[in-house]
Design a protein around this motif. Sequence first.
Motif, mmCIF file in Angstrom:
data_model
loop_
_atom_site.group_PDB
_atom_site.id
_atom_site.type_symbol
_atom_site.label_atom_id
_atom_site.label_comp_id
_atom_site.label_asym_id
_atom_site.label_seq_id
_atom_site.Cartn_x
_atom_site.Cartn_y
_atom_site.Cartn_z
ATOM 1 N N MET B 1 0.827 -1.201 0.000
ATOM 2 C CA MET B 1 0.000 0.000 0.000
ATOM 3 C C MET B 1 0.872 1.266 0.000
ATOM 4 O O MET B 1 0.610 2.223 0.694
ATOM 5 C CB MET B 1 -0.885 0.032 1.234
ATOM 6 C CG MET B 1 -1.874 1.135 1.093
ATOM 7 S SD MET B 1 -3.464 0.544 1.392
ATOM 8 C CE MET B 1 -3.349 0.281 3.161
ATOM 9 N N ASP B 3 1.314 2.895 -2.747
ATOM 10 C CA ASP B 3 0.852 3.635 -3.917
ATOM 11 C C ASP B 3 0.080 4.859 -3.457
ATOM 12 O O ASP B 3 -0.956 4.753 -2.816
ATOM 13 C CB ASP B 3 -0.042 2.717 -4.765
ATOM 14 C CG ASP B 3 -0.510 3.414 -6.028
ATOM 15 O OD1 ASP B 3 -0.316 4.637 -6.156
ATOM 16 O OD2 ASP B 3 -1.071 2.712 -6.894
ATOM 17 N N LEU B 4 0.590 6.029 -3.803
ATOM 18 C CA LEU B 4 -0.034 7.268 -3.349
ATOM 19 C C LEU B 4 -1.437 7.441 -3.932
ATOM 20 O O LEU B 4 -2.324 8.008 -3.285
ATOM 21 C CB LEU B 4 0.849 8.466 -3.715
ATOM 22 C CG LEU B 4 0.716 9.707 -2.834
ATOM 23 C CD1 LEU B 4 0.840 9.353 -1.370
ATOM 24 C CD2 LEU B 4 1.765 10.744 -3.213
ATOM 25 N N ASN B 5 -1.643 6.939 -5.137
ATOM 26 C CA ASN B 5 -2.991 6.967 -5.708
ATOM 27 C C ASN B 5 -3.964 6.229 -4.805
ATOM 28 O O ASN B 5 -5.058 6.710 -4.519
ATOM 29 C CB ASN B 5 -2.999 6.300 -7.096
ATOM 30 C CG ASN B 5 -2.444 7.204 -8.180
ATOM 31 O OD1 ASN B 5 -2.610 8.414 -8.128
ATOM 32 N ND2 ASN B 5 -1.783 6.609 -9.154
ATOM 33 N N VAL B 6 -3.568 5.052 -4.381
ATOM 34 C CA VAL B 6 -4.434 4.229 -3.539
ATOM 35 C C VAL B 6 -4.673 4.913 -2.196
ATOM 36 O O VAL B 6 -5.815 5.003 -1.726
ATOM 37 C CB VAL B 6 -3.821 2.832 -3.331
ATOM 38 C CG1 VAL B 6 -4.584 2.067 -2.262
ATOM 39 C CG2 VAL B 6 -3.825 2.062 -4.653
ATOM 40 N N ILE B 7 -3.613 5.397 -1.593
ATOM 41 C CA ILE B 7 -3.748 6.054 -0.298
ATOM 42 C C ILE B 7 -4.695 7.247 -0.384
ATOM 43 O O ILE B 7 -5.590 7.416 0.446
ATOM 44 C CB ILE B 7 -2.370 6.496 0.234
ATOM 45 C CG1 ILE B 7 -1.547 5.259 0.606
ATOM 46 C CG2 ILE B 7 -2.502 7.434 1.418
ATOM 47 C CD1 ILE B 7 -0.158 5.574 1.097
ATOM 48 N N ASN B 8 -4.507 8.055 -1.412
ATOM 49 C CA ASN B 8 -5.357 9.238 -1.538
ATOM 50 C C ASN B 8 -6.798 8.873 -1.824
ATOM 51 O O ASN B 8 -7.719 9.510 -1.306
ATOM 52 C CB ASN B 8 -4.814 10.157 -2.635
ATOM 53 C CG ASN B 8 -3.712 11.052 -2.115
ATOM 54 O OD1 ASN B 8 -3.537 11.196 -0.909
ATOM 55 N ND2 ASN B 8 -2.945 11.648 -3.017
ATOM 56 N N ALA B 9 -7.009 7.857 -2.636
ATOM 57 C CA ALA B 9 -8.384 7.436 -2.914
ATOM 58 C C ALA B 9 -9.041 6.924 -1.638
ATOM 59 O O ALA B 9 -10.200 7.243 -1.353
ATOM 60 C CB ALA B 9 -8.399 6.350 -3.994
ATOM 61 N N LEU B 10 -8.315 6.135 -0.853
ATOM 62 C CA LEU B 10 -8.874 5.619 0.395
ATOM 63 C C LEU B 10 -9.192 6.758 1.349
ATOM 64 O O LEU B 10 -10.276 6.791 1.950
ATOM 65 C CB LEU B 10 -7.882 4.652 1.064
ATOM 66 C CG LEU B 10 -7.766 3.269 0.433
ATOM 67 C CD1 LEU B 10 -6.613 2.488 1.068
ATOM 68 C CD2 LEU B 10 -9.069 2.495 0.598
ATOM 69 N N ARG B 11 -8.277 7.693 1.475
ATOM 70 C CA ARG B 11 -8.512 8.801 2.404
ATOM 71 C C ARG B 11 -9.667 9.672 1.929
ATOM 72 O O ARG B 11 -10.465 10.155 2.739
ATOM 73 C CB ARG B 11 -7.243 9.640 2.562
ATOM 74 C CG ARG B 11 -6.189 8.923 3.361
ATOM 75 C CD ARG B 11 -4.948 9.761 3.616
ATOM 76 N NE ARG B 11 -3.965 8.943 4.350
ATOM 77 C CZ ARG B 11 -2.690 9.255 4.502
ATOM 78 N NH1 ARG B 11 -2.213 10.378 3.984
ATOM 79 N NH2 ARG B 11 -1.883 8.461 5.181
ATOM 80 N N LEU B 12 -9.748 9.874 0.635
ATOM 81 C CA LEU B 12 -10.865 10.654 0.084
ATOM 82 C C LEU B 12 -12.195 9.993 0.426
ATOM 83 O O LEU B 12 -13.117 10.631 0.944
ATOM 84 C CB LEU B 12 -10.702 10.760 -1.435
ATOM 85 C CG LEU B 12 -11.826 11.457 -2.211
ATOM 86 C CD1 LEU B 12 -11.881 12.933 -1.849
ATOM 87 C CD2 LEU B 12 -11.625 11.299 -3.717
ATOM 88 N N LEU B 13 -12.292 8.697 0.164
ATOM 89 C CA LEU B 13 -13.547 7.985 0.407
ATOM 90 C C LEU B 13 -13.873 7.954 1.895
ATOM 91 O O LEU B 13 -15.031 8.150 2.295
ATOM 92 C CB LEU B 13 -13.458 6.562 -0.144
ATOM 93 C CG LEU B 13 -13.412 6.456 -1.672
ATOM 94 C CD1 LEU B 13 -13.053 5.050 -2.110
ATOM 95 C CD2 LEU B 13 -14.749 6.870 -2.267
ATOM 96 N N GLN B 14 -12.876 7.723 2.706
ATOM 97 C CA GLN B 14 -13.149 7.582 4.145
ATOM 98 C C GLN B 14 -13.529 8.908 4.790
ATOM 99 O O GLN B 14 -14.450 8.952 5.616
ATOM 100 C CB GLN B 14 -11.937 6.979 4.848
ATOM 101 C CG GLN B 14 -11.779 5.503 4.517
ATOM 102 C CD GLN B 14 -11.065 4.769 5.617
ATOM 103 O OE1 GLN B 14 -9.845 4.810 5.702
ATOM 104 N NE2 GLN B 14 -11.821 4.125 6.472
ATOM 105 N N SER B 15 -12.831 9.989 4.425
ATOM 106 C CA SER B 15 -13.200 11.261 5.042
ATOM 107 C C SER B 15 -14.575 11.708 4.565
ATOM 108 O O SER B 15 -15.344 12.297 5.338
ATOM 109 C CB SER B 15 -12.141 12.331 4.770
ATOM 110 O OG SER B 15 -11.743 12.327 3.419
ATOM 111 N N ALA B 16 -14.907 11.401 3.321
ATOM 112 C CA ALA B 16 -16.248 11.750 2.831
ATOM 113 C C ALA B 16 -17.313 10.973 3.585
ATOM 114 O O ALA B 16 -18.362 11.529 3.942
ATOM 115 C CB ALA B 16 -16.342 11.479 1.337
#
Lengths: 148, 148
Positions: B1, B3-16
């Motif tokens: 994990m 991959d910055l793309n993956v990390i950012n997508a996860l954080r985006l979804l979770q904070s939303a």
Amino acid sequence: MDDLNVINALRLLQSAEELRARLAGEFSSVHGISVNEFFLLMQLRNAPKQRLSRTELAKRMHVSASTVTRMVAPMEKIGMVDRMIDDRDARLAFVVLTSAGQDRLSEALATFAKQAGYAFQDRWTDAEMKQFSALLFRLVAGTPANLT
Amino acid sequence: MDDLNVINALRLLQSAEELRARLAGEFSSVHGISVNEFFLLMQLRNAPKQRLSRTELAKRMHVSASTVTRMVAPMEKIGMVDRMIDDRDARLAFVVLTSAGQDRLSEALATFAKQAGYAFQDRWTDAEMKQFSALLFRLVAGTPANLT
DNA sequence: GCATAATGCTTGCATATGCAAGGAATATGC
DNA sequence: GCATATTCCTTGCATATGCAAGCATTATGC
């Protein structure tokens, strides 16, 4: 609507929904799982001993306990997760990630990475990706649900 | 994990999801509307003549046409929106924001602004808020669903 | 102009989810 | 130790949602 708080909250929610909708389509057709099932597997993968109680899963996924009960049942049936009763406390029914579940999750993670790439590629530079990561980290840091 | 793309997508979804869960609670108890109903009203408010077809609403909200039909029915019953058949095309049934709907939306927007404040306050500086806004704008810009 | 296709909306059915109640096990107060 | 409270999970019921089919209307090809 000149309030930057409001604008950012709206953009956060809307971009997340867009990404989630895209993921839902490919997860369903390619991997046969829902986005929520994906997140459930992710929570298990990141947990100590790859297991969590249903209550803890409910909190982390922002769903009710009954939803977890009903989500887990079919996943258990096809062997992605296992049930494990605690020795000390017979009320606790852990959900445990199986090796088959790990495999399925790895495949889904490849799709996730691809979609994440589509979302950010050609829009943000590497430096901006890091900025975004740092900013969002402050929102999710400290929550037990944080997967990163 | 890593991959910055993956990390950012996860954080985006979770904070939303976190923000959405908070909004759902207060919208329901204080204003008697769901988050989706709030977004429907927002879409109408931003549309020319404060009206949109059901199909267009469905696309913008990432839900099915039948969901729009069923969401609108009770909102129409209590007078938040109105139905308006197009003169030229009798298939089109516009959903029109009423003045009562605008009032309800304004109240909900106050709650929205408050929750948005909680989310970002004390975590981000003004400069960071602007950075975040600019970054997210590139994700939502160009989509007809964009509310900002 | 007419047959066929496409579009916009609604409805039946299946699935997903929350809430409240219930059952079983453990924790607490005394 | 025992009664009561709390915790964890499940289940019945109500609501929300998507998909596919159906209906009405408009667009298209000829």
